[in-house]
Design a protein around this motif. Sequence first.
Motif, mmCIF file in Angstrom:
data_model
loop_
_atom_site.group_PDB
_atom_site.id
_atom_site.type_symbol
_atom_site.label_atom_id
_atom_site.label_comp_id
_atom_site.label_asym_id
_atom_site.label_seq_id
_atom_site.Cartn_x
_atom_site.Cartn_y
_atom_site.Cartn_z
ATOM 1 N N SER A 1 0.859 -1.107 0.069
ATOM 2 C CA SER A 1 0.076 0.057 -0.023
ATOM 3 C C SER A 1 0.776 1.340 -0.060
ATOM 4 N N VAL A 2 1.557 1.524 -1.163
ATOM 5 C CA VAL A 2 2.405 2.731 -1.245
ATOM 6 C C VAL A 2 1.618 3.959 -1.489
ATOM 7 N N ASP A 3 2.314 5.108 -1.147
ATOM 8 C CA ASP A 3 1.385 6.247 -1.629
ATOM 9 C C ASP A 3 2.129 6.586 -2.923
ATOM 10 N N PRO A 4 1.368 6.796 -4.043
ATOM 11 C CA PRO A 4 2.024 7.016 -5.185
ATOM 12 C C PRO A 4 2.988 8.208 -5.295
ATOM 13 N N ALA A 5 2.385 9.034 -4.412
ATOM 14 C CA ALA A 5 3.175 10.438 -4.356
ATOM 15 C C ALA A 5 4.624 10.243 -4.100
ATOM 16 N N ASN A 6 4.985 9.099 -3.116
ATOM 17 C CA ASN A 6 6.129 8.829 -2.290
ATOM 18 C C ASN A 6 7.055 7.859 -3.268
ATOM 19 N N VAL A 7 6.794 7.579 -4.540
ATOM 20 C CA VAL A 7 7.509 6.785 -5.596
ATOM 21 C C VAL A 7 8.087 7.671 -6.367
ATOM 22 N N HIS A 8 9.241 7.950 -6.443
ATOM 23 C CA HIS A 8 9.902 8.926 -7.174
ATOM 24 C C HIS A 8 10.745 7.963 -8.457
ATOM 25 N N GLU A 9 10.073 7.934 -9.585
ATOM 26 C CA GLU A 9 11.092 7.398 -10.616
ATOM 27 C C GLU A 9 12.033 8.586 -11.393
ATOM 28 N N VAL A 10 12.787 8.163 -12.086
ATOM 29 C CA VAL A 10 13.608 8.822 -12.731
ATOM 30 C C VAL A 10 12.804 9.167 -14.067
ATOM 31 N N PRO A 11 12.632 10.311 -14.471
ATOM 32 C CA PRO A 11 11.781 10.426 -15.685
ATOM 33 C C PRO A 11 12.386 9.509 -17.065
ATOM 34 N N ALA A 12 11.509 9.187 -17.846
ATOM 35 C CA ALA A 12 11.781 8.079 -18.955
ATOM 36 C C ALA A 12 11.886 8.917 -20.079
ATOM 37 N N SER A 13 12.406 8.331 -21.296
ATOM 38 C CA SER A 13 13.050 8.807 -22.400
ATOM 39 C C SER A 13 11.542 9.297 -23.096
ATOM 40 N N ASP A 14 10.393 9.120 -22.962
ATOM 41 C CA ASP A 14 9.294 9.364 -23.488
ATOM 42 C C ASP A 14 8.539 10.471 -23.019
ATOM 43 N N GLN A 15 9.244 10.789 -21.671
ATOM 44 C CA GLN A 15 8.820 11.875 -20.893
ATOM 45 C C GLN A 15 9.385 13.175 -20.983
ATOM 46 N N VAL A 16 10.773 13.032 -21.072
ATOM 47 C CA VAL A 16 11.793 14.107 -20.944
ATOM 48 C C VAL A 16 12.600 14.059 -22.384
ATOM 49 N N ALA A 17 13.145 15.163 -22.680
ATOM 50 C CA ALA A 17 13.901 14.900 -24.004
ATOM 51 C C ALA A 17 15.388 14.112 -23.934
ATOM 52 N N THR A 18 16.046 14.454 -22.927
ATOM 53 C CA THR A 18 17.402 14.012 -22.844
ATOM 54 C C THR A 18 17.697 13.325 -21.324
ATOM 55 N N ALA A 19 18.584 12.584 -21.176
ATOM 56 C CA ALA A 19 19.069 12.122 -19.923
ATOM 57 C C ALA A 19 19.414 13.241 -19.199
ATOM 58 N N GLU A 20 19.886 14.384 -19.606
ATOM 59 C CA GLU A 20 20.202 15.344 -18.793
ATOM 60 C C GLU A 20 18.906 16.154 -18.213
ATOM 61 N N ALA B 1 15.456 16.602 -13.220
ATOM 62 C CA ALA B 1 14.141 16.491 -12.575
ATOM 63 C C ALA B 1 14.322 15.599 -11.440
ATOM 64 N N TYR B 2 15.100 14.538 -11.736
ATOM 65 C CA TYR B 2 15.462 13.691 -10.344
ATOM 66 C C TYR B 2 16.181 14.455 -9.272
ATOM 67 N N SER B 3 17.151 15.238 -9.502
ATOM 68 C CA SER B 3 17.839 16.013 -8.574
ATOM 69 C C SER B 3 16.843 16.956 -7.833
ATOM 70 N N THR B 4 16.079 17.663 -8.578
ATOM 71 C CA THR B 4 14.931 18.402 -7.938
ATOM 72 C C THR B 4 13.890 17.848 -7.152
ATOM 73 N N ALA B 5 13.587 16.451 -7.691
ATOM 74 C CA ALA B 5 12.660 15.800 -6.885
ATOM 75 C C ALA B 5 13.301 15.379 -5.573
ATOM 76 N N LEU B 6 14.457 14.931 -5.531
ATOM 77 C CA LEU B 6 15.231 14.524 -4.239
ATOM 78 C C LEU B 6 15.466 15.822 -3.510
ATOM 79 N N ARG B 7 15.712 16.928 -3.983
ATOM 80 C CA ARG B 7 16.018 18.159 -3.201
ATOM 81 C C ARG B 7 14.676 18.445 -2.506
ATOM 82 N N GLU B 8 13.554 18.481 -3.391
ATOM 83 C CA GLU B 8 12.137 18.963 -2.733
ATOM 84 C C GLU B 8 11.447 17.938 -1.691
ATOM 85 N N HIS B 9 11.812 16.528 -1.956
ATOM 86 C CA HIS B 9 10.811 15.707 -1.502
ATOM 87 C C HIS B 9 11.483 14.573 -0.425
#
Length: 242
Positions: free
Chosen positions: A99-118, A123-131
């Motif tokens: 029973s996870v809270d979906p808001a607490n599962v922080h995946e690295v964005p995928a290649s069909d969600q953002v343009a580049t690995a950079e 985005a992942y760095s921002t999520a870690l910093r903010e959450h």
Amino acid sequence: MNAPEVRRHDDADVLVGDVASALLDRIEAAQARGETPDIGLTGGSIAEELHRELARRAVDSSVDWSRVRFWWGDERFVPADSPDRNAGQARAALLDHVSVDPANVHEVPASDQVATAEDAAKAYSTALREHGAGFFEVLMLGIGPDGHCASLFPDHPALDARDAIAVAVHDSPKPPPDRVSLTFEAMERCRAVWFIASGEGKAEAVARALADDGSVAETPARGVRGDETVWWLDEAAASALP
């Protein structure tokens, strides 16, 4: 930081069971202190077995799965539905069964969600910093036969990333070529770093990682230490140790 501790187990099944017990205990203790622990998951076959074991034990555990934040040490920069995604493997084996809270599962964005690995690393760095809490309660890592951990490979430019939480990795020697990885600096912000290794194919790399002498450039796993660092090994993976 303390010297790494080595815990040896007769076989992979015993290894998985002991890691599962220890992780559940750590999460329960953190929650008893009123914390929402940040747990870093890893990929690979032994991790998948661990995730299944955690899901199996969830019924009898007092862990409040809605009060755990989940992250990954690295991810392959591929489409979100790719079987290569560490997050997809973890969802199928564990996260979809508790029973996870979906808001607490922080995946690295995928290649069909953002343009580049950079972009994904940013985005992942921002999520870690903010959450995130600013540190991992437990960060689980594997080790490759070449000594890599997360997606930091021997002699790769990503090893030199500084003042960054996550970094894009290109030209990975192991496919797929584009990835996102936590940096050494981010991986060291841990109460506990747990390396989990099974099989004779990991034995030489494990021995290099734990040797008194050696370089991080040759064996990147040497470069990660938490307040506590534990190497969870089956006897095959530990077979080249003194």
